[in-house]
Scaffold this motif. Structure first.
Motif, mmCIF file in Angstrom:
data_model
loop_
_atom_site.group_PDB
_atom_site.id
_atom_site.type_symbol
_atom_site.label_atom_id
_atom_site.label_comp_id
_atom_site.label_asym_id
_atom_site.label_seq_id
_atom_site.Cartn_x
_atom_site.Cartn_y
_atom_site.Cartn_z
ATOM 1 N N GLN A 73 0.821 -1.217 0.000
ATOM 2 C CA GLN A 73 0.000 0.000 0.000
ATOM 3 C C GLN A 73 0.855 1.268 0.000
ATOM 4 O O GLN A 73 0.499 2.253 -0.644
ATOM 5 C CB GLN A 73 -0.935 -0.018 1.204
ATOM 6 C CG GLN A 73 -2.047 -1.043 1.098
ATOM 7 C CD GLN A 73 -2.819 -1.219 2.392
ATOM 8 O OE1 GLN A 73 -2.271 -1.002 3.484
ATOM 9 N NE2 GLN A 73 -4.072 -1.625 2.303
ATOM 10 N N THR A 74 1.978 1.233 0.729
ATOM 11 C CA THR A 74 2.844 2.420 0.760
ATOM 12 C C THR A 74 3.679 2.535 -0.507
ATOM 13 O O THR A 74 4.238 3.599 -0.787
ATOM 14 C CB THR A 74 3.788 2.379 1.984
ATOM 15 O OG1 THR A 74 4.508 1.144 1.995
ATOM 16 C CG2 THR A 74 3.018 2.527 3.274
ATOM 17 N N THR A 75 3.763 1.452 -1.270
ATOM 18 C CA THR A 75 4.507 1.476 -2.534
ATOM 19 C C THR A 75 3.641 2.007 -3.671
ATOM 20 O O THR A 75 4.063 2.847 -4.463
ATOM 21 C CB THR A 75 5.030 0.075 -2.892
ATOM 22 O OG1 THR A 75 5.846 -0.410 -1.827
ATOM 23 C CG2 THR A 75 5.852 0.108 -4.180
ATOM 24 N N ASP A 78 -2.419 3.338 -4.098
ATOM 25 C CA ASP A 78 -3.621 3.349 -4.938
ATOM 26 C C ASP A 78 -4.343 2.018 -4.739
ATOM 27 O O ASP A 78 -3.788 0.957 -5.041
ATOM 28 C CB ASP A 78 -3.234 3.532 -6.406
ATOM 29 C CG ASP A 78 -4.455 3.583 -7.319
ATOM 30 O OD1 ASP A 78 -4.952 2.493 -7.673
ATOM 31 O OD2 ASP A 78 -4.891 4.694 -7.649
ATOM 32 N N ASN A 79 -5.557 2.067 -4.234
ATOM 33 C CA ASN A 79 -6.287 0.848 -3.873
ATOM 34 C C ASN A 79 -6.530 -0.065 -5.068
ATOM 35 O O ASN A 79 -6.434 -1.295 -4.952
ATOM 36 C CB ASN A 79 -7.626 1.201 -3.219
ATOM 37 C CG ASN A 79 -7.443 1.776 -1.823
ATOM 38 O OD1 ASN A 79 -6.436 1.501 -1.165
ATOM 39 N ND2 ASN A 79 -8.394 2.565 -1.368
ATOM 40 N N ALA A 80 -6.832 0.532 -6.223
ATOM 41 C CA ALA A 80 -7.104 -0.274 -7.418
ATOM 42 C C ALA A 80 -5.860 -1.054 -7.836
ATOM 43 O O ALA A 80 -5.937 -2.234 -8.209
ATOM 44 C CB ALA A 80 -7.579 0.620 -8.556
ATOM 45 N N ASN A 84 -5.403 -5.108 -7.845
ATOM 46 C CA ASN A 84 -4.965 -5.787 -9.063
ATOM 47 C C ASN A 84 -3.705 -6.612 -8.812
ATOM 48 O O ASN A 84 -3.574 -7.749 -9.290
ATOM 49 C CB ASN A 84 -4.697 -4.766 -10.174
ATOM 50 C CG ASN A 84 -4.192 -5.419 -11.449
ATOM 51 O OD1 ASN A 84 -4.912 -6.171 -12.114
ATOM 52 N ND2 ASN A 84 -2.943 -5.139 -11.805
ATOM 53 N N PHE A 85 -2.788 -6.032 -8.024
ATOM 54 C CA PHE A 85 -1.561 -6.758 -7.697
ATOM 55 C C PHE A 85 -1.877 -8.057 -6.967
ATOM 56 O O PHE A 85 -1.331 -9.117 -7.292
ATOM 57 C CB PHE A 85 -0.634 -5.898 -6.841
ATOM 58 C CG PHE A 85 0.577 -6.655 -6.350
ATOM 59 C CD1 PHE A 85 1.730 -6.697 -7.123
ATOM 60 C CD2 PHE A 85 0.551 -7.343 -5.143
ATOM 61 C CE1 PHE A 85 2.853 -7.414 -6.688
ATOM 62 C CE2 PHE A 85 1.653 -8.055 -4.710
ATOM 63 C CZ PHE A 85 2.806 -8.094 -5.481
ATOM 64 N N MET A 86 -2.757 -7.970 -5.964
ATOM 65 C CA MET A 86 -3.062 -9.156 -5.165
ATOM 66 C C MET A 86 -3.720 -10.248 -6.004
ATOM 67 O O MET A 86 -3.470 -11.449 -5.785
ATOM 68 C CB MET A 86 -3.957 -8.779 -3.982
ATOM 69 C CG MET A 86 -3.253 -7.953 -2.901
ATOM 70 S SD MET A 86 -1.699 -8.706 -2.309
ATOM 71 C CE MET A 86 -2.285 -10.262 -1.635
ATOM 72 N N VAL A 87 -4.532 -9.860 -6.973
ATOM 73 C CA VAL A 87 -5.160 -10.840 -7.874
ATOM 74 C C VAL A 87 -4.078 -11.557 -8.675
ATOM 75 O O VAL A 87 -4.038 -12.797 -8.741
ATOM 76 C CB VAL A 87 -6.167 -10.160 -8.826
ATOM 77 C CG1 VAL A 87 -6.595 -11.129 -9.929
ATOM 78 C CG2 VAL A 87 -7.389 -9.672 -8.042
ATOM 79 N N GLU A 88 -3.193 -10.792 -9.285
ATOM 80 C CA GLU A 88 -2.126 -11.379 -10.100
ATOM 81 C C GLU A 88 -1.100 -12.124 -9.243
ATOM 82 O O GLU A 88 -0.532 -13.138 -9.676
ATOM 83 C CB GLU A 88 -1.428 -10.290 -10.917
ATOM 84 C CG GLU A 88 -2.322 -9.579 -11.921
ATOM 85 C CD GLU A 88 -2.880 -10.525 -12.983
ATOM 86 O OE1 GLU A 88 -2.336 -11.634 -13.170
ATOM 87 O OE2 GLU A 88 -3.881 -10.161 -13.625
ATOM 88 N N PHE A 89 -0.881 -11.642 -8.059
ATOM 89 C CA PHE A 89 0.053 -12.275 -7.127
ATOM 90 C C PHE A 89 -0.410 -13.688 -6.779
ATOM 91 O O PHE A 89 0.371 -14.648 -6.803
ATOM 92 C CB PHE A 89 0.148 -11.409 -5.865
ATOM 93 C CG PHE A 89 1.280 -11.763 -4.941
ATOM 94 C CD1 PHE A 89 2.591 -11.752 -5.378
ATOM 95 C CD2 PHE A 89 1.028 -12.081 -3.612
ATOM 96 C CE1 PHE A 89 3.639 -12.048 -4.511
ATOM 97 C CE2 PHE A 89 2.064 -12.390 -2.753
ATOM 98 C CZ PHE A 89 3.376 -12.366 -3.196
#
Length: 213
Positions: A73-75, A78-80, A84-89
């Protein structure tokens, strides 16, 4: 509330406000230092194989997952993008586990994770060095403030300020008004007078007892 009580209240309020302010600055420094240490651990983990990072996350406890999410989140801020990162992760984890490393989906998921890692690397290059001297100074100020606050909460005349000059030097360390400094100094001198009077009375009682022995 009499004048002396008002003086004491104003001093305590000012010192407690300062304690809150300095504690907040120190916490911010400590959190940033912990974040950087964790970030470096993540970078080290991803060096061998990006997929190891997904395995690490999935097999971690809730506290570690929250730490990873906080870094994310600090990187991105942006919530979106985080979502998206967590989905692909997670896609990367399951695709790797199923041995589907050559699929288009795996490549797309991997690029998203690599983008995150590259952002962390960029941070390392642009980060300003954490000021260790500032951290030590804040810790010293916080410790001094706690001692001052503890002193002003004690019963008047129960504690002696042995060196008023040192006491004033500690007060001058902080950004407080001259009125508050004068009030603090006045209270300290008044408390010392009470302390000495009490000590004299105790000594007189001891002398009287000794006379009759």
């Amino acid at each position: 509330m009499n004048y002396k009580s008002e003086m004491l209240a104003s001093v305590l309020t000012s010192l407690e406000d300062l304690e809150t302010e300095i504690n907040s600055k120190l916490e911010k420094l400590v959190k940033e230092k912990a974040r950087r240490e964790y970030r470096n651990d993540i970078l080290q983990l991803s060096t061998t194989d990006i997929a190891l990072l997904t395995t690490y996350y999935v097999n971690s406890n809730e506290a570690v997952r929250r730490q990873f999410l906080s870094l994310l989140q600090t990187t991105y801020n942006d919530n979106a993008m985080v979502e998206n990162f967590m989905v692909e992760f997670k896609n990367l984890y399951f695709l790797n586990k199923a041995g589907l490393n050559s699929t288009i989906q795996y490549g797309a998921a991997k690029r998203v994770v690599i983008d995150f890692i590259n952002k962390l690397k960029d941070e390392c290059l642009t980060d300003k060095k954490i000021d260790k001297d500032l951290e030590n100074e804040l810790r010293y100020q916080l410790s001094s403030l706690k001692q001052l606050i503890s002193y002003f909460f004690t019963k008047a005349g129960s504690v002696e300020i042995k060196n008023i000059d040192d006491f004033l030097m500690i007060l001058n360390m902080f950004k407080i008004s001259d009125e508050i400094k004068n009030n603090a100094l006045s209270i300290a001198i008044s408390n010392n007078v009470k302390f000495y009077k009490s000590a004299i009375r105790r000594n007189k009682k001891i002398d009287k007892v000794t006379e009759f022995e």
